[in-house]
Structures are given as structure tokens and as C-alpha cells.
Design a protein around this motif. Structure first.
Motif, PDB file in Angstrom:
ATOM      1  N   ALA A  54      -9.777  11.245   5.522  1.00  0.00           N
ATOM      2  CA  ALA A  54      -9.316  10.021   6.150  1.00  0.00           C
ATOM      3  C   ALA A  54      -7.900  10.208   6.656  1.00  0.00           C
ATOM      4  O   ALA A  54      -7.133  11.003   6.126  1.00  0.00           O
ATOM      5  CB  ALA A  54      -9.363   8.864   5.146  1.00  0.00           C
ATOM      6  N   VAL A  55      -7.549   9.470   7.668  1.00  0.00           N
ATOM      7  CA  VAL A  55      -6.210   9.529   8.224  1.00  0.00           C
ATOM      8  C   VAL A  55      -5.451   8.290   7.800  1.00  0.00           C
ATOM      9  O   VAL A  55      -6.014   7.213   7.647  1.00  0.00           O
ATOM     10  CB  VAL A  55      -6.266   9.617   9.772  1.00  0.00           C
ATOM     11  N   GLU A  56      -4.144   8.470   7.595  1.00  0.00           N
ATOM     12  CA  GLU A  56      -3.318   7.326   7.247  1.00  0.00           C
ATOM     13  C   GLU A  56      -3.070   6.492   8.503  1.00  0.00           C
ATOM     14  O   GLU A  56      -3.061   7.022   9.615  1.00  0.00           O
ATOM     15  CB  GLU A  56      -1.978   7.813   6.667  1.00  0.00           C
ATOM     16  N   PRO A  57      -2.866   5.161   8.368  1.00  0.00           N
ATOM     17  CA  PRO A  57      -2.558   4.343   9.544  1.00  0.00           C
ATOM     18  C   PRO A  57      -1.326   4.873  10.266  1.00  0.00           C
ATOM     19  O   PRO A  57      -0.340   5.223   9.629  1.00  0.00           O
ATOM     20  CB  PRO A  57      -2.312   2.944   8.953  1.00  0.00           C
ATOM     21  N   THR A  58      -1.378   4.924  11.571  1.00  0.00           N
ATOM     22  CA  THR A  58      -0.295   5.499  12.351  1.00  0.00           C
ATOM     23  C   THR A  58       0.989   4.716  12.146  1.00  0.00           C
ATOM     24  O   THR A  58       1.035   3.504  12.306  1.00  0.00           O
ATOM     25  CB  THR A  58      -0.651   5.468  13.853  1.00  0.00           C
ATOM     26  N   GLY A  59       2.048   5.460  11.791  1.00  0.00           N
ATOM     27  CA  GLY A  59       3.349   4.841  11.616  1.00  0.00           C
ATOM     28  C   GLY A  59       3.417   3.879  10.454  1.00  0.00           C
ATOM     29  O   GLY A  59       4.304   3.040  10.407  1.00  0.00           O
ATOM     30  N   THR A  60       2.498   3.986   9.510  1.00  0.00           N
ATOM     31  CA  THR A  60       2.433   3.031   8.401  1.00  0.00           C
ATOM     32  C   THR A  60       2.583   3.755   7.077  1.00  0.00           C
ATOM     33  O   THR A  60       1.811   4.652   6.778  1.00  0.00           O
ATOM     34  CB  THR A  60       1.096   2.278   8.400  1.00  0.00           C
ATOM     35  N   PRO A  61       3.559   3.403   6.251  1.00  0.00           N
ATOM     36  CA  PRO A  61       3.653   4.027   4.939  1.00  0.00           C
ATOM     37  C   PRO A  61       2.506   3.585   4.065  1.00  0.00           C
ATOM     38  O   PRO A  61       1.947   2.513   4.242  1.00  0.00           O
ATOM     39  CB  PRO A  61       5.003   3.499   4.401  1.00  0.00           C
ATOM     40  N   SER A  62       2.159   4.398   3.089  1.00  0.00           N
ATOM     41  CA  SER A  62       1.007   4.096   2.242  1.00  0.00           C
ATOM     42  C   SER A  62       1.288   2.976   1.262  1.00  0.00           C
ATOM     43  O   SER A  62       0.399   2.505   0.587  1.00  0.00           O
ATOM     44  CB  SER A  62       0.596   5.350   1.464  1.00  0.00           C
ATOM     45  N   ASP A  63       2.561   2.572   1.161  1.00  0.00           N
ATOM     46  CA  ASP A  63       2.884   1.467   0.242  1.00  0.00           C
ATOM     47  C   ASP A  63       3.634   0.379   1.013  1.00  0.00           C
ATOM     48  O   ASP A  63       4.784   0.086   0.755  1.00  0.00           O
ATOM     49  CB  ASP A  63       3.716   1.974  -0.943  1.00  0.00           C
ATOM     50  N   ARG A  64       2.953  -0.217   1.969  1.00  0.00           N
ATOM     51  CA  ARG A  64       3.558  -1.299   2.741  1.00  0.00           C
ATOM     52  C   ARG A  64       4.112  -2.388   1.835  1.00  0.00           C
ATOM     53  O   ARG A  64       3.512  -2.722   0.823  1.00  0.00           O
ATOM     54  CB  ARG A  64       2.508  -1.932   3.656  1.00  0.00           C
ATOM     55  N   LYS A  65       5.222  -2.968   2.248  1.00  0.00           N
ATOM     56  CA  LYS A  65       5.798  -4.061   1.477  1.00  0.00           C
ATOM     57  C   LYS A  65       5.089  -5.376   1.745  1.00  0.00           C
ATOM     58  O   LYS A  65       5.231  -6.319   0.987  1.00  0.00           O
ATOM     59  CB  LYS A  65       7.284  -4.182   1.786  1.00  0.00           C
ATOM     60  N   SER A  66       4.359  -5.462   2.847  1.00  0.00           N
ATOM     61  CA  SER A  66       3.599  -6.667   3.124  1.00  0.00           C
ATOM     62  C   SER A  66       2.399  -6.312   3.989  1.00  0.00           C
ATOM     63  O   SER A  66       2.396  -5.297   4.684  1.00  0.00           O
ATOM     64  CB  SER A  66       4.473  -7.717   3.832  1.00  0.00           C
ATOM     65  N   VAL A  67       1.386  -7.150   3.934  1.00  0.00           N
ATOM     66  CA  VAL A  67       0.151  -6.950   4.678  1.00  0.00           C
ATOM     67  C   VAL A  67      -0.214  -8.271   5.339  1.00  0.00           C
ATOM     68  O   VAL A  67      -0.135  -9.336   4.712  1.00  0.00           O
ATOM     69  CB  VAL A  67      -0.988  -6.477   3.749  1.00  0.00           C
ATOM     70  N   ASN A  68      -0.601  -8.218   6.596  1.00  0.00           N
ATOM     71  CA  ASN A  68      -0.994  -9.423   7.301  1.00  0.00           C
ATOM     72  C   ASN A  68      -2.261 -10.022   6.703  1.00  0.00           C
ATOM     73  O   ASN A  68      -3.009  -9.356   5.984  1.00  0.00           O
ATOM     74  CB  ASN A  68      -1.219  -9.131   8.788  1.00  0.00           C
ATOM     75  N   ARG A  69      -2.516 -11.289   7.060  1.00  0.00           N
ATOM     76  CA  ARG A  69      -3.679 -11.980   6.525  1.00  0.00           C
ATOM     77  C   ARG A  69      -4.976 -11.307   6.957  1.00  0.00           C
ATOM     78  O   ARG A  69      -5.939 -11.283   6.194  1.00  0.00           O
ATOM     79  CB  ARG A  69      -3.646 -13.445   7.004  1.00  0.00           C
ATOM     80  N   ASP A  70      -5.017 -10.740   8.162  1.00  0.00           N
ATOM     81  CA  ASP A  70      -6.218 -10.054   8.641  1.00  0.00           C
ATOM     82  C   ASP A  70      -6.213  -8.613   8.126  1.00  0.00           C
ATOM     83  O   ASP A  70      -6.089  -7.648   8.889  1.00  0.00           O
ATOM     84  CB  ASP A  70      -6.268 -10.087  10.176  1.00  0.00           C
ATOM     85  N   TRP A  71      -6.355  -8.470   6.822  1.00  0.00           N
ATOM     86  CA  TRP A  71      -6.196  -7.164   6.177  1.00  0.00           C
ATOM     87  C   TRP A  71      -7.244  -6.149   6.617  1.00  0.00           C
ATOM     88  O   TRP A  71      -7.006  -4.942   6.575  1.00  0.00           O
ATOM     89  CB  TRP A  71      -6.261  -7.344   4.654  1.00  0.00           C
TER      90      TRP A  71
END
Length: 510
Positions: free
Chosen positions: A67-84
Motif C-alpha cells: 500500500a502507498v501512504e497518502p501523498t503529502g500526508t504524515p501517517s499520524d495526522r493531527k486531525s481528520v476530516n469528517r469524510d474519513w
């Protein structure tokens, strides 16, 4: 002189009405609200999750399809949008989710429940206002000669029209507690609808991931079938050349048939899963093109040191608390029923036996009164209702505590699953690479005549099992991410304060 008398009478009536209204307002302002005020109970949660529940490190690449990590996204985001679910980066999943949120039957049912709760709240608030109605009538009556003292039949016409009003003085807070309970039930219905939405989102995402897992398993099984067909041809050629026994051919044919049977079963499962997505989305004719669970990105996980405040985003916990608020308020309603009820009544209108004099000042009639209804003896009915309200509040309290603790446990389980499936993926990646290399070497050695066919069969089975296990674990890893999103109420926010926790009821007590 008569006109002055009428004016004086009307002035006295107006003064009397004003005094009654002033008295009612004074009583209402001085009135108390019986019953306990709501305070959030202590659920005895830890302030944060265990350090071992923190996010894991990234996994190594596996079998060229990691699997690939989300582009430009750290694996431990500090917040996630409602449309997860958009974090999976899959347009088909996004489309299915929108269809489900629009057409799912459970969503429609939940919205209807909100409307019903709002209607009940309007009814509960109605006693705060006086009722106003109009009564009008035209009566022609006849009394026979035998019914009259004078022995003469009498006929009379009576016309009347009046405005009537009544108002209950909420001296003990019975109406206010009722409104508090009804409002909490509306909030509970709203949160219940949010919980249904989250459940639908989770079901669609989980079912879709299962479909993509089955697509990947079909891909692995097709590769295995191609490999076993090649092996069968080799065994047949060696048998035709007199270099092997017919046992090798029979074993190769049996292994090929087993792989084909496995492919048929997974294909059946995929069709059933696709039908389930049709039910969830309301599109019963949905057709989903093949994909691969190994190509989906791994969603982020929350940062280490999660506070238990994250649970406040869960709609089921919010609903359980609003149910508790409503049950707490019903104690006040039951308590107020033990005390007298004061009410104001009034009437202003006209009445006349002569229709032509209907609108004259002399036809005016009015009344104003202060009523009292007080219970003296009800055979334990009112006390029984109060005891029932208290027992019901304790039951709802237990439900609230249970929901909160279960929610905490679900988050802990999801974090464990996210961490452990990632660790397992690393081992399975090594197994896939080693078993593939071992199978290739065994096939070469069999062609050269150095090993028997049983060795090739064992290596084929080991490689196939390893690749299927990797696919299943990858699906489990993504499913663990879905479970984590659901357990956290749809995501998390960097603004959540560690000091404001469900473990600290004073932080949000009403």
C-alpha cells in the motif's frame, strides 16, 4: 349615567385581569424547579489510552504491491476530516458512500425519528403559553307549557360569542422539566441519526474493502492456476517421456482443480458482497469493476498519547448522555406532580337573547379566575410514578456508563489491531518473498530431475497460502483503520484538549 356605569365596570374588569396576570407572573418568577439538576456522571475512564496503543511505524514494502501512504500526508495526522473514507483515495468508494448516505433506508428512518421527537418537543413546550379559543353559537329553544310555572310555552333565541383563555402557572417547574426532557430527546434523536450515519458509512467501507480483498484473492488464485497449469504441462511432458510416474500427473491435476474450486468460491463470495453493497446504497443493480485491496493507501492513524476526550465525538455516547438528561428531567416532572397546580382562566365575550342587540355594550360578559388542583390521596399513584422515574434514570445511567466504557474499549481494540496487523504484514511480506523464491527453485530442480513432484506441490501450496494470507492481512489492516474511525466517532481533531475528558465529568457538567 348607564354608559359611565358600563365604563366603570369594564375598568374594574380590566384591573382585575391585570392583577391576576401580575400575580401569575410573580408566582412564575418565584417558582422553583423541582428535581435534580443534571451532572455528567463519572465513568472512571483513564485520562488517555495506554502507551502501547499508540500508532505503529510504517511497514516495509511487500511483494511489489504494498500500500502507498497518502501523498503529502504524515501517517499520524493531527486531525481528520469528517469524510474519513476519502483517505482511501478510491473514487468508487466515494461514489458508493454518497449513494448510501442519500438512499439508505436506515438513514430515512432516523430522519423521521428526529421529526417525531421535534414534534413532541413542541407539544411539551406548549403549556408555557396560554391557550386561547373562541366559542360561538346561536340557540333557539322552546319549553312546553307543562315545563313553565306560568303554564305558557316559551320560545327564546340566544346568541353568544366569547374568547376563552387558560394558563397553568409553572410554579414547581413541571413544564420546564418536561421541556428539558423533550429537548434532550430531540438531541438524542439527532445523535442517533448521526450514529446511524456512522454505522452506514462503516458498513459501506467495510463491505467495499471486503470486495477489494476478494478481488485480490481472485488475482492470487488466478496466478496460482496459471502456475499449476504450467506445472501440470511439465508433469505430463515428463510422463510422456518416461521420466515420471502417472502419480505426478494425477497430483498436478488435483492441485489445479483445487485452485480452480477456490477461485469459484471466492468469485461467489464477491458476487454476494457486491449485492450487499447494492442494498446498502439503494442501487440494487450496482456493478463494480475489479480492483485490488493492495493498491489502496493506508489511512493515517491518530498521534500518540490519545486523550479519552476523543470519545466525545462518538454519536452513540452523545445519544446515551441525552437520554440520561431526559430521564433526569422526568424525575422533576414526577416530583412536581406531587404539588398543587395553579391555573388562570378567563373569558370575554357577548351574549344576547336578541340578535339585534348582540353587539351592544350591555351584552358584554366576562370572567376571570384562579384555579387550584391539589392531590390529597391517589393510592400511591403519584409516588409510584416518581419511584419509577428514579429507577428509570438509574437504568439509563447504567446504559450511559456501559456505552462510554465500551467505546473506550473499542478504540483500544482498534489501535491494537492497527498496530498488530502492520507488524504481521512485515512477517508475511518476508514469507511471500521466501516462499516464491523456494517455489521457483523447486520447479527448476524438478524439471532437472533433482526433486520429486511432491516437493513442488508443497512449495506451490506454501506460496499460494502466503500470498492469500498477505492479502487477507492487508484487508484486515485497512478494516482496522475503518474500525478506528468509527470508534472515534468519524475521526479526530487536533483541538481536543487532554484536560477535558469523559473521565473528568466536572469539565462538561451542566
Amino acid at each position: 349615567m348607564k354608559r359611565r356605569l358600563n365604563l366603570f365596570t369594564e375598568h374594574r374588569a380590566s384591573c382585575a385581569c391585570l392583577r391576576l396576570c401580575t400575580l401569575a407572573l410573580a408566582l412564575a418568577l418565584a417558582g422553583c424547579t423541582l428535581g435534580p439538576d443534571y451532572e455528567r456522571p463519572d465513568t472512571q475512564l483513564p485520562a488517555a489510552y495506554r502507551p502501547g496503543d499508540g500508532p505503529p511505524v510504517r511497514s516495509a514494502a511487500a511483494d511489489g504491491k504494498a500500500a502507498v501512504e497518502p501523498t503529502g500526508t504524515p501517517s499520524d495526522r493531527k486531525s481528520v476530516n469528517r469524510d474519513w473514507w476519502t483517505l482511501f483515495g478510491d473514487a468508487t468508494l466515494n461514489d458508493l458512500m454518497q449513494q448510501a448516505l442519500k438512499n439508505n433506508a436506515d438513514m430515512a428512518i432516523a430522519l423521521a425519528r428526529i421529526a417525531a421527537a421535534e414534534a413532541l418537543a413542541v407539544q411539551a413546550g406548549a403549556p408555557l403559553y396560554p391557550t386561547l379559543g373562541v366559542n360561538a353559537g346561536l340557540i333557539r329553544a322552546n319549553s312546553g307549557a307543562l315545563a313553565s310555572v306560568q303554564g305558557v310555552a316559551v320560545q327564546a333565541n340566544t346568541s353568544q360569542a366569547a374568547l376563552a383563555t387558560s394558563y397553568e402557572i409553572d410554579l414547581w417547574g413541571r413544564v420546564r422539566r418536561g421541556i428539558e426532557s423533550a429537548t434532550a430527546l430531540v438531541n438524542a434523536s439527532v445523535n442517533d441519526q448521526a450514529a446511524v450515519r456512522l454505522t452506514v458509512e462503516g458498513l459501506v467501507a467495510s463491505t467495499y474493502l471486503r470486495l477489494r480483498s476478494q478481488d485480490a484473492q481472485i488475482d492470487v488464485l488466478r496466478d496460482s492456476i496459471r502456475t499449476r497449469e504450467h506445472t501440470t504441462r511439465i508433469a505430463q511432458a515428463k510422463f510422456d517421456g518416461g521420466l515420471s510416474s502417472p502419480i505426478d500427473v494425477a497430483q498436478a491435476t488435483a492441485a489445479l482443480a483445487a485452485a480452480q474450486a477456490g477461485l469459484s468460491e471466492v468469485t461467489r463470495q464477491r458476487d454476494v458482497t457486491q449485492n450487499l453493497l447494492g442494498v446498502l446504497t439503494g442501487n440494487l443493480e450496482v456493478v463494480i469493476a475489479p480492483g485490488d485491496v493492495r493498491k489502496l493507501p493506508i489511512p493515517p492513524v491518530p498521534p500518540a498519547g490519545l486523550p479519552s476526550t476523543l470519545l466525545e465525538s462518538r454519536p452513540d455516547i452523545a445519544k446515551a448522555e441525552q437520554d440520561l438528561v431526559a430521564a433526569n428531567a422526568r424525575i422533576g416532572v414526577a416530583t412536581a406532580n406531587l404539588f398543587p397546580v395553579f391555573s388562570l382562566t378567563g373569558m370575554l365575550g357577548v351574549q344576547s337573547i336578541d340578535l339585534t342587540q348582540f353587539a351592544s355594550p350591555q351584552s358584554t360578559v366576562w370572567s376571570a379566575g384562579l384555579g387550584l388542583v391539589a392531590p390529597i390521596f391517589a393510592g400511591g399513584l403519584l409516588q409510584g410514578r416518581l419511584d419509577y422515574a428514579r429507577a428509570q434514570q438509574q437504568e439509563v445511567l447504567g446504559t450511559y456508563v456501559k456505552v462510554v466504557r465500551n467505546g473506550f474499549g473499542e478504540v483500544s481494540d482498534a489501535l491494537v489491531n492497527v498496530r498488530q496487523t502492520l507488524t504481521t504484514e512485515g512477517y508475511l511480506s518476508t514469507q511471500v518473498a521466501a516462499s516464491t523464491k523456494s517455489h521457483d527453485l523447486a520447479l527448476l530442480r524438478y524439471e532437472a530431475g533433482y526433486v520429486d513432484f511432491l516437493t513442488v506441490l508443497l512449495e506451490q501450496r506454501a506460496t499460494n497460502d502466503a500470498r492469500l494470507a498477505f492479502v487477507i492481512n492487508r484487508a484486515a489492516r485497512l478494516q482496522a483503520a475503518v474500525d478506528l474511525f468509527k470508534a472515534l466517532g468519524g475521526g479526530w481533531s487536533a483541538s481536543m484538549n487532554k484536560s477535558e475528558s469523559l473521565a473528568n465529568p466536572d469539565a462538561n457538567a451542566n
